[in-house]
Design a protein around this motif. Structure first.
Motif, PDB file in Angstrom:
ATOM      1  N   HIS A  28      11.173 -23.955  24.781  1.00  0.00           N
ATOM      2  CA  HIS A  28       9.838 -24.317  25.292  1.00  0.00           C
ATOM      3  C   HIS A  28       8.950 -23.089  25.072  1.00  0.00           C
ATOM      4  O   HIS A  28       8.096 -23.091  24.197  1.00  0.00           O
ATOM      5  CB  HIS A  28       9.929 -24.747  26.752  1.00  0.00           C
ATOM      6  CG  HIS A  28       8.634 -25.199  27.367  1.00  0.00           C
ATOM      7  ND1 HIS A  28       7.629 -25.775  26.637  1.00  0.00           N
ATOM      8  CD2 HIS A  28       8.183 -25.154  28.653  1.00  0.00           C
ATOM      9  CE1 HIS A  28       6.611 -26.071  27.443  1.00  0.00           C
ATOM     10  NE2 HIS A  28       6.924 -25.694  28.662  1.00  0.00           N
TER      11      HIS A  28
ATOM     12  N   GLU B  58       4.146 -29.939  20.207  1.00  0.00           N
ATOM     13  CA  GLU B  58       5.192 -30.488  19.346  1.00  0.00           C
ATOM     14  C   GLU B  58       4.653 -31.684  18.574  1.00  0.00           C
ATOM     15  O   GLU B  58       3.729 -32.328  19.032  1.00  0.00           O
ATOM     16  CB  GLU B  58       6.424 -30.896  20.170  1.00  0.00           C
ATOM     17  CG  GLU B  58       6.182 -32.041  21.129  1.00  0.00           C
ATOM     18  CD  GLU B  58       7.471 -32.463  21.860  1.00  0.00           C
ATOM     19  OE1 GLU B  58       8.528 -31.852  21.670  1.00  0.00           O
ATOM     20  OE2 GLU B  58       7.380 -33.425  22.630  1.00  0.00           O
ATOM     21  N   LYS B  80       4.873 -30.067  25.424  1.00  0.00           N
ATOM     22  CA  LYS B  80       5.758 -31.196  25.148  1.00  0.00           C
ATOM     23  C   LYS B  80       5.044 -32.514  25.434  1.00  0.00           C
ATOM     24  O   LYS B  80       4.291 -32.621  26.398  1.00  0.00           O
ATOM     25  CB  LYS B  80       7.024 -31.084  26.014  1.00  0.00           C
ATOM     26  CG  LYS B  80       7.793 -29.796  25.739  1.00  0.00           C
ATOM     27  CD  LYS B  80       9.185 -29.838  26.342  1.00  0.00           C
ATOM     28  CE  LYS B  80       9.935 -28.558  25.984  1.00  0.00           C
ATOM     29  NZ  LYS B  80      11.387 -28.688  26.163  1.00  0.00           N
TER      30      LYS B  80
END
Lengths: 190, 190
Positions: A28, B58, B80
């Motif tokens: 992350h 992402e 994310k």
């Protein structure tokens, strides 16, 4: 690889269900200077294997694959988890179950980017049940490409994936191999 | 950046709905040696901005962000796309609509990895409507971090995102700016 093992022990966290959380430096927030050292180690291990392409899977494999690829001077192909509107219908498809997320995804690569002349190094952040890795091997096989090795950042050696893929005849190099995560403590293999 | 513009004109394909397909070198198969040159250019542009962290989303931003980050010697944080609607308290959340995929995603970053001391460079592959970029700026703002710049590989300058973000006061540097994609031909801005 001692540097990585130390980082996992110091910065990793164990969550319920044997999930190892390394989102503070691997998947992350990405410690790019650490990843560069891992990429150089993958290059040391596989530099004589005639790699033509690195294959990985979105999302957390991509950064490691790209950093590693620059040392080999080869492109990266990342498999996508669902068919999106800007990928052609001309794809190889496989199914991958996720240990962490308890889901099954269709995973695809465009046929035009994987071919029988390719010598593939597969790179991924984790190897546990082996599902992602076996899926990527399947995609390469569909294309007639040769998988010459698998470079894994963290292998949970107490889960069956590593043994499974090695017994299929593939070279698997994991930079850290975890023997167990019992009682909240991470123990590495010797 | 001439090298990139030439690659887009030579290797890019125009799909229905003004989608520019660059999956042969940017966002499926990744030409890492090209990306290294783009990363060096982002470093040249932003090296005096005191960047502490690169923020991206992402999946296709991650490779470019990681390659770029090594020249700044900073970590990458990738937001994310969360499918679940029950977002925990430990994350900053924003919503991002995708021009290509016609979907709206919750996009999250862990609070612990973004803070008021951070000076953020946002990196992404595309800027069109500006939704992803505005979402990432929102996440940084929620953390009290300062966005000191946005580094974009390809800006579709005929869509409103670039103007919108610049008019919000942010420095946006796009390495290739497309003026139009009419009649199957890609024309760059002067």
């Amino acid at each position: 690889m001692k540097l990585l093992e130390d980082a996992i022990i110091k910065r990793g966290k164990i969550l319920e269900g044997n999930v190892l959380k390394v989102d503070g430096f691997i998947n992350h927030l990405i410690d790019v200077s650490l990843i560069c050292k891992l990429g150089k180690e993958f290059h040391r291990l596989f530099k004589d294997s005639g790699i033509t392409k690195i294959l990985t899977i979105e999302a957390s494999g991509i950064g490691i694959a790209c950093i590693t690829a620059q040392y080999f001077n080869v492109p990266v192909l990342f498999a996508k988890k669902s068919k999106s509107s800007n990928i052609s219908n001309d794809v190889y498809t496989t199914q991958v179950a996720s240990f962490t997320h308890k889901t099954v995804n269709n995973v695809v690569v465009s046929k035009e980017y994987l071919s029988s002349g390719d010598r593939i190094l597969i790179i991924d952040d984790f190897l546990a049940e082996g599902n992602a890795l076996i899926g990527l091997i399947d995609l390469a096989k569909q294309a007639g490409a040769e998988v010459v090795g698998c470079g894994i950042v963290i292998e949970k050696a107490f889960q069956p994936g590593g043994d499974k893929v090695r017994s299929m005849g593939y070279r698997v190099e994991s930079l850290a191999r975890i023997a167990n995560m019992q009682d909240g403590k991470i123990t590495m293999c010797d």
